[in-house]
Design an enzyme around this catalytic site. Structure first.
Site, PDB file in Angstrom:
ATOM      1  N   CYS A 186       6.176   2.193  16.942  1.00 51.17           N
ATOM      2  CA  CYS A 186       7.580   1.742  17.738  1.00 51.17           C
ATOM      3  C   CYS A 186       5.945   1.267  18.606  1.00 51.17           C
ATOM      4  CB  CYS A 186       8.614   2.329  18.211  1.00 51.17           C
ATOM      5  SG  CYS A 186       9.293   0.759  19.604  1.00 51.17           S
ATOM      6  N   GLU A 190     -23.162   7.296  -3.731  1.00 45.29           N
ATOM      7  CA  GLU A 190     -24.760   7.079  -2.619  1.00 45.29           C
ATOM      8  C   GLU A 190     -25.043   7.222  -1.295  1.00 45.29           C
ATOM      9  OE1 GLU A 190     -22.762   2.279  -2.983  1.00 45.29           O
ATOM     10  OE2 GLU A 190     -24.193   2.844  -4.588  1.00 45.29           O
ATOM     11  N   GLN A 239     -10.289   9.529   7.177  1.00 47.43           N
ATOM     12  CA  GLN A 239     -10.124   7.946   7.966  1.00 47.43           C
ATOM     13  C   GLN A 239      -9.044   6.925   6.589  1.00 47.43           C
ATOM     14  OE1 GLN A 239     -14.505   7.822   7.326  1.00 47.43           O
ATOM     15  NE2 GLN A 239     -14.096   5.952   8.736  1.00 47.43           N
ATOM     16  N   ARG A 267       1.331  -1.190  -0.416  1.00 44.58           N
ATOM     17  CA  ARG A 267      -0.208   0.359   0.103  1.00 44.58           C
ATOM     18  C   ARG A 267       1.207   1.293   0.333  1.00 44.58           C
ATOM     19  NH1 ARG A 267      -2.082  -3.780  -0.364  1.00 44.58           N
ATOM     20  NH2 ARG A 267      -2.079  -3.491  -2.633  1.00 44.58           N
ATOM     21  N   SER A 277     -18.575   5.791   3.766  1.00 46.09           N
ATOM     22  CA  SER A 277     -19.473   4.935   4.142  1.00 46.09           C
ATOM     23  C   SER A 277     -20.644   5.002   5.494  1.00 46.09           C
ATOM     24  CB  SER A 277     -19.012   3.435   4.491  1.00 46.09           C
ATOM     25  OG  SER A 277     -18.536   3.451   5.558  1.00 46.09           O
ATOM     26  N   HIS A 297      -7.041   7.518  11.518  1.00 47.34           N
ATOM     27  CA  HIS A 297      -6.720   5.957  11.310  1.00 47.34           C
ATOM     28  C   HIS A 297      -4.996   5.733  11.306  1.00 47.34           C
ATOM     29  CE1 HIS A 297     -10.969   5.013  10.648  1.00 47.34           C
ATOM     30  NE2 HIS A 297     -11.198   4.855  11.671  1.00 47.34           N
ATOM     31  N   ALA A 309     -16.458  12.222  -5.713  1.00 49.48           N
ATOM     32  CA  ALA A 309     -16.531  14.148  -5.269  1.00 49.48           C
ATOM     33  C   ALA A 309     -15.445  15.319  -5.334  1.00 49.48           C
ATOM     34  CB  ALA A 309     -15.116  13.129  -4.061  1.00 49.48           C
TER      35      ALA A 309
END
Length: 231
Positions: free
Chosen positions: A117, A203, A91, A59, A177, A109, A219
């Site tokens: 660490c 949505e 988030q 990622r 969401s 997050h 967006a």
């Protein structure tokens, strides 16, 4: 919607999806081919550290292939120009808000380009691969892990977020969401404290009923138009 002075903005995976980053849970319930429980819990890290570290390494490397989109740029413009209080709470664990220029923000997050660490709690920027048992630059313990808030852990900055929600007269949710708490409850907190509430999403979300207004669409189109009207 009445004129606002203090604004809290919550962003979720939908704002980065248009930049090419996968949403947290796809239609099949997986995050880029993995069950969330296998890559985003303390138990997963303890059970299979090689898998978890490799997942976040991939990622992190993906960030070099993507760029902020017009929605990120519009929020950075708002951040720079807005005279009142403003806090962008994301988030997302990517760095697209920062790369667009946003300053007044908080990663609740965690962040892919950060190492934590597990022994001493120190954090530092991290751009490379992070093998299991990598040593902490601060305490030398072989205990570095991705600086990601796993399920079952407390999100970062909750006191700051609650304080900002308490002072906000406008709460805006973008690309979320409405299903993951505590962020899903921010709209309720904002409403109870008198803020106007606006949702922008592809949505309707699980929490759409709490918003004064829902604007549906990408967006990258909705956010720049909203910021232009606000400024």
């Amino acid at each position: 919607m009445a004129a606002a002075h203090n604004i809290v903005i919550l962003t979720g995976a939908g704002i980065s999806a248009e930049s090419g980053l996968a949403t947290f849970r796809g239609p099949d319930g997986l995050w880029e081919g993995h069950r969330v429980e296998d890559v985003c819990t303390p138990q997963a890290l303890a059970r299979d550290p090689v898998l978890v570290h490799r997942f976040y390494d991939e990622r992190r490397a993906k960030l070099a292939e993507v760029a902020p989109n017009p929605a990120h740029a519009a929020l950075a413009r708002l951040d720079a120009a807005w005279p009142g209080e403003l806090l962008i709470v994301t988030q997302n664990v990517d760095d697209l808000h920062e790369r667009a220029g946003a300053k007044r923000m908080l990663h609740m997050h965690g962040a892919l380009r950060s190492a934590l660490c597990a022994r001493c709690g120190a954090r530092q920027p991290w751009d490379e691969a992070m093998p299991p048992a990598a040593r902490c630059p601060a305490c030398a313990a072989p205990a570095l892990r991705p600086d990601i808030v796993f399920f079952g852990e407390i999100p970062y900055g909750m006191e700051r977020i609650e304080a900002a929600l308490g002072q906000a007269d406008l709460f805006v949710s973008i690309g979320t969401s409405g299903a993951v708490y505590p962020a899903a409850g921010f709209v309720q907190t904002a409403r109870y404290r008198g803020a106007a509430t606006l949702e922008m999403n592809l949505e309707q979300s699980a929490g759409s009923g709490w918003f004064d207004e829902s604007r549906l669409g990408p967006a990258s189109l909705l956010v720049p138009a909203w910021v232009e009207a606000l400024l």
